[in-house]
Design an enzyme around this catalytic site. Structure first.
Site, PDB file in Angstrom:
ATOM      1  N   ASP A  67      37.276  -1.932  23.904  1.00  4.15           N
ATOM      2  CA  ASP A  67      38.522  -2.241  23.414  1.00  4.15           C
ATOM      3  C   ASP A  67      38.226  -2.556  21.702  1.00  4.15           C
ATOM      4  O   ASP A  67      37.764  -3.922  21.683  1.00  4.15           O
ATOM      5  CB  ASP A  67      39.286  -3.537  23.483  1.00  4.15           C
ATOM      6  N   ASP A 112      40.200   2.468  14.375  1.00  4.06           N
ATOM      7  CA  ASP A 112      39.659   2.490  15.606  1.00  4.06           C
ATOM      8  C   ASP A 112      39.396   2.694  16.418  1.00  4.06           C
ATOM      9  O   ASP A 112      39.987   4.256  16.347  1.00  4.06           O
ATOM     10  CB  ASP A 112      41.312   1.412  16.324  1.00  4.06           C
TER      11      ASP A 112
END
Length: 455
Positions: A127, A332
């Site tokens: 992540d 991201d």
């Protein structure tokens, strides 16, 4: 209308943490630098890579062979939009200090690493928008099911607890000390009700080669963990790769030259993706462009870029802003779709519809897509360029559109920020077949077009 910069709502972001003060961020960063300098590292900057597995790849434990390609696309989009919906219903009060909302996406990408001495293999969610590294540990009060035994700290010769007066424990709101004992405890409560609680510790970790071992890495030993949604029993925790001081990238710091990179494949690929660190990361050659990497110490988990505008064909759609130094879009790894401020998005679609010169499909559009049109053989896609400060990134149709063969339809993989109240995200589909390098010391992100199947 200018972009309104709010803390991102689509990533795995912590509800418990309040806005981190810059001095707190700095003190924790200095502690980590001192920890790194004391580590037993026999060489300078290192280079190594980790395999990433997309959750919809046939190599993934999440893979369901019964799903059609259209099912996978829709599920991918729903995961993304669900995260935003959940975040929009959180109890944020905009008049108060803004909280950073974390919504577990349950792993668009997975990674393996080894922890302890002797080393134990773990499979975790990778992540880039969170910081804490954590795995499930024994003894466990409440743990979600996993196929492998829980990590047993007492069996590792390199495990150590962090005390209440240690710098990481005193420098963040997710760590606290009970009335009894001297252990530093942590708690992460996620926006959908998922959570992890446990003890903050240090341990030796490595990534498949004993020659690339990092002792005294700070991580959370979770003894009370709950995912609100079913995940694979093979997943044992999360590895935070974000910009905050306790992420894996931050802790490795000088040892990897503060650099990492990846080259993403389509999620249907049967190959793994290499997440590279240190000497292995630098991208060179024709077509490399770079843009400033912006990290706000008030929101230290996220990697911001500044989007100047988007070119569609011969027309330029500019972002209305007078400040070109602050970030207005988050890059991201874990968010699939790209999100744009709502008015900017509608202007983008207007120009795109005009450039395509086709009739838009209004009926039976798969949710949550907004702009779709018939799949025709003679479609000519316009040149689309995302223009960041100092860098023009040319996107191909595969970076911006999903093709639904069974529905005879093509849909735009960009959505308005209806649920996020004005933040933007440059998602991972837009990054497919690009080498992307994060140089945190040089404060830049670089892009280079590539055939990632050969990278």
């Amino acid at each position: 209308m200018p972009f309104n910069l709010l803390p991102p709502l689509s990533f795995t972001l912590n509800l418990y943490i309040l806005k981190m003060h810059p001095l707190v961020f700095l003190s924790l960063a200095l502690y980590l630098l001192s920890t790194v300098s004391s580590r037993e590292v026999s060489e300078g900057q290192r280079g190594f890579s980790i395999d990433l597995i997309h959750r919809d790849s046939p190599l993934s434990p999440f893979y369901k062979p019964s799903l059609t390609p259209s099912d996978r696309i829709i599920n991918t989009a729903l995961r993304s939009i669900y995260q935003l919906n959940r975040a929009s219903h959180s109890d944020l009060n905009e008049k108060k200090t803004l909280e950073r909302v974390r919504i577990p996406n349950h792993g668009e990408y997975l990674m393996r690493f080894y922890i302890g001495t002797p080393p134990v293999e773990r499979l975790a969610i990778a992540d880039t928008a969170s910081d804490l590294i954590w795995v499930q540990c024994s003894p466990c009060e409440t743990c979600f099911p996993q196929d492998t035994p829980l990590f047993e700290p007492h069996k590792s010769s390199t495990f150590a607890n962090l005390s209440c007066d240690s710098q990481p424990c005193t420098s963040s709101n997710i760590y606290y000390c009970p009335l009894v004992g001297n252990l530093c405890l942590y708690t992460n409560t996620y926006g959908d009700g998922s959570s992890t609680k446990g003890v903050l510790c240090t341990e030796s970790i490595h990534f498949g080669s004993q020659t690339v071992t990092f002792p005294k890495t700070i991580f959370g030993c979770g003894s009370n963990n709950d995912f609100m949604h079913q995940i694979s029993n093979k997943v044992t925790g999360i590895v935070g790769l974000g910009a905050g001081p306790l992420s894996l990238v931050s802790q490795l710091g000088d040892q990897i030259g503060h650099k990492f990179s990846y080259c993403l494949l389509p999620f249907t690929s049967t190959s793994t993706i290499k997440l590279k660190f240190g000497n292995d990361t630098t991208i060179t050659g024709n077509g490399v462009v770079s843009t400033p990497l912006i990290i706000d110490p008030h929101y230290p988990s996220y990697y911001f870029l500044h989007l100047v505008g988007i070119t569609i064909g011969q027309k330029m759609l500019q972002v209305r802003t007078t400040d070109h130094t602050n970030g207005n879009i988050i890059i991201d790894l874990g968010t699939v779709l790209t999100y744009l401020e709502v008015n900017f998005y509608h202007n983008f679609v207007t120009l795109l519809r005009e450039a395509l010169g086709i009739s838009e499909t209004k009926d039976d559009i798969p949710y949550p897509f907004d702009f779709c049109f018939p799949n025709q053989a003679n479609i000519t896609f316009p040149k689309i360029v995302f223009q960041f400060t100092g860098a023009k990134v040319f996107l191909s149709p595969k970076n911006l559109f999903f093709r639904f063969d069974d529905l005879n339809m093509i849909c735009l993989a960009v959505l308005p920020d209806f649920y996020a109240k004005g933040f933007s995200v440059f998602g991972n589909l837009a990054q497919v077949d690009f080498q992307v390098e994060y140089d945190r010391k040089g404060k830049k992100v670089s892009f280079a077009p590539a055939d990632c199947s050969k990278n």
